[in-house]
Design a protein around this motif. Structure first.
Motif, short mmCIF file in Angstrom:
data_model
loop_
_atom_site.label_atom_id
_atom_site.label_comp_id
_atom_site.label_asym_id
_atom_site.label_seq_id
_atom_site.Cartn_x
_atom_site.Cartn_y
_atom_site.Cartn_z
N ASP A 129 30.99 35.24 27.16
CA ASP A 129 31.49 36.32 28.02
C ASP A 129 30.83 37.63 27.59
O ASP A 129 31.41 38.43 26.83
CB ASP A 129 33.02 36.40 27.90
N GLN A 188 33.79 33.89 38.05
CA GLN A 188 33.79 33.97 36.59
C GLN A 188 35.15 34.46 36.11
O GLN A 188 35.73 35.38 36.68
CB GLN A 188 32.70 34.92 36.10
N GLY A 226 37.17 35.25 32.33
CA GLY A 226 37.19 35.27 30.88
C GLY A 226 38.39 34.52 30.34
O GLY A 226 39.42 34.37 31.01
N ARG A 227 38.27 34.01 29.09
CA ARG A 227 39.38 33.33 28.47
C ARG A 227 39.29 33.48 26.95
O ARG A 227 38.24 33.85 26.40
CB ARG A 227 39.39 31.84 28.84
N GLY A 261 38.55 36.90 22.46
CA GLY A 261 37.74 36.81 23.66
C GLY A 261 36.38 36.24 23.35
O GLY A 261 36.15 35.63 22.31
N GLU A 280 34.55 34.16 25.48
CA GLU A 280 34.20 32.98 26.26
C GLU A 280 34.62 33.19 27.71
O GLU A 280 35.52 33.98 28.02
CB GLU A 280 34.87 31.73 25.70
N ALA A 281 33.97 32.48 28.60
CA ALA A 281 34.29 32.58 30.02
C ALA A 281 33.99 31.26 30.72
O ALA A 281 33.20 30.45 30.24
CB ALA A 281 33.49 33.71 30.67
#
Length: 436
Positions: free
Chosen positions: A360, A384, A386-387, A394, A396-397
């Motif tokens: 991300d 997209q 994010g997660r 954070g 990552e996505a």
């Protein structure tokens, strides 16, 4: 005028389907005789376990010597419901050699070596009918083979395995995961103790080979069918399909190329729009969508498996074959005059839904888009989100890309290149989008 001498039937196999065939032959004997023009007589039943009690069947008819049964010169029709390649293939060809026509429900054998069976039937001037091999009670093969004989079929798209449809339906309607839905299917008797043939697509692929052969008048073997099962379908795939206004089905797809010079046959999970008739097929039901040049779009729907539905298809064939027997004629045999080649999956053109796990950070989307452009795969939509990572941070996505139509080979090249990007942590799923 009713002929007094009965037509003698030999039954190979007396399991769920075979026992139901025997029961209907007994309970509906008068009606069947009236429709055929002669009474039917169950002359023998070949089984593996003769000690098992089979209600309604005279124990004197039971034998373990199937070969001797089909070699009897007085047998008019052999009904084969034992399944598998051997000894079914040898028993069927032996039946032809000794003067009997054959009704079979053996999709695996027909898909693997139908040419041998058709050649033997033609050589000896006998019938080979096999309506029950695809989609249970649904009248499908005979309409394709006879009712649409004057038309040109361009596409057959269908749900031909009830077990997988039940599993995907449960995943969609209840939010269950694959394993949970499979357990429910097993508990209800829709899935076998070993569900491999269903969930890995082997059953549907055999049926696709048969459908393609009839629809396009060319020989299509099981090995010609591209096959993917549904074991990798996740709840996330189901949810993503729902956001697109789609649902996920395991589809058998048989297509004639636009130039008419080749055909393709494939089985795989796919997203289809909720507006498509196949999207509403629930539980363990089957449905097949046929697109013909003159007739347009036709849909065949109903129970695709089970003792009684499959026996219904077997009895329908038995009536037809017996009528031919009385008229000293045969029905249509194999039609493979087009001899069209079967193209590989690489040449199939469709849309794709690709889910990527990515870093991300700025520039990732541009990198991904560049890879698609380099392989001539046009992007339709991108989403997209994010997660958090495993440590609650954070970075990552999830990136979901839906493409326009592209060849499968181009998509494969795209995915291979995406996996080499440092910013792509993984390709979570790839699913085709069909039925639009």
């Amino acid at each position: 005028m009713m002929r007094t001498r009965p037509l003698k039937v030999a039954l190979l196999g007396c399991g769920v389907v075979g026992s139901e065939v025997a029961r209907i032959m007994t309970t509906h004997a008068d009606d069947l005789a009236a429709r055929i023009g002669a009474p039917l007589e169950l002359a023998g039943v070949a089984v593996r376990r003769p000690s098992k009690v089979r209600e309604g069947i005279d124990p004197a008819l039971i034998t373990t010597d199937a070969t001797a049964l089909v070699k009897r010169g007085d047998i008019d029709v052999v009904v084969e419901v034992i399944g598998g390649i051997e000894p079914a293939r040898t028993l069927i060809t032996t039946a032809f050699e000794h003067g009997a026509s054959v009704v079979s429900a053996n999709k695996a054998l027909l898909a693997e070596d139908g040419a041998t069976l058709f050649a033997a039937a033609e050589k000896h001037g006998k019938d080979l009918y096999y309506e029950a091999a695809v989609a249970g009670a649904i009248p499908l093969l005979r309409p394709l083979r006879e009712s649409l004989a004057g038309d040109k079929v361009n596409r057959v798209l269908g749900i031909v395995n009830g077990t997988t449809n039940f599993i995907l339906d449960r995943m969609d309607s209840s939010g269950a995961g694959y394993s949970e839905a499979l357990d429910e299917a097993t508990a209800l008797g829709y899935a076998e103790a070993d569900p491999t043939a269903d969930v890995e697509g082997f059953d549907a692929a055999a049926k696709a080979a048969i459908l393609a052969g009839i629809a396009f008048h060319t020989r299509v073997r099981l090995d010609d069918v591209h096959r993917e099962g549904l074991t990798e379908v996740t709840s996330a795939d189901i949810a993503s399909a729902r956001r697109m206004g789609c649902t996920v089905k395991l589809l058998a797809i048989c297509e004639r190329a636009a130039d008419g010079k080749s055909v393709t046959a494939r089985v795989h999970p796919a997203m289809i729009p909720l507006s498509h008739p196949l999207a509403s097929v629930r539980e363990a039901y089957n449905a097949v969508f046929v697109e013909a040049e003159a007739a347009g779009q036709l849909m065949f729907y109903g129970p695709g498996a089970g003792g009684a539905p499959t026996a219904s298809a077997v009895l329908g064939d038995l009536v037809a074959v017996c009528r031919n027997r009385l008229g000293e004629s045969t029905g249509p045999g194999e039609s493979a005059y087009t001899r069209l080649p079967v193209s590989s999956m690489a040449e199939v053109v469709t849309r794709y839904h690709i889910s990527l796990d990515v870093a991300d950070k700025p520039g990732v989307l541009a990198q991904v888009a560049t890879v698609f452009a380099e392989h001539d795969v046009s992007i339709d939509t991108v989403r997209q989100q994010g997660r958090l990572d495993s440590e609650g941070l954070g970075g990552e996505a999830s990136l979901v890309v839906v493409t326009h139509r592209a060849p499968d080979a181009a998509l494969s090249g795209t995915v291979e290149a995406l996996r080499k990007l440092d910013t792509v942590r993984g390709v979570a799923s790839i699913m085709r989008v069909e039925g639009e």
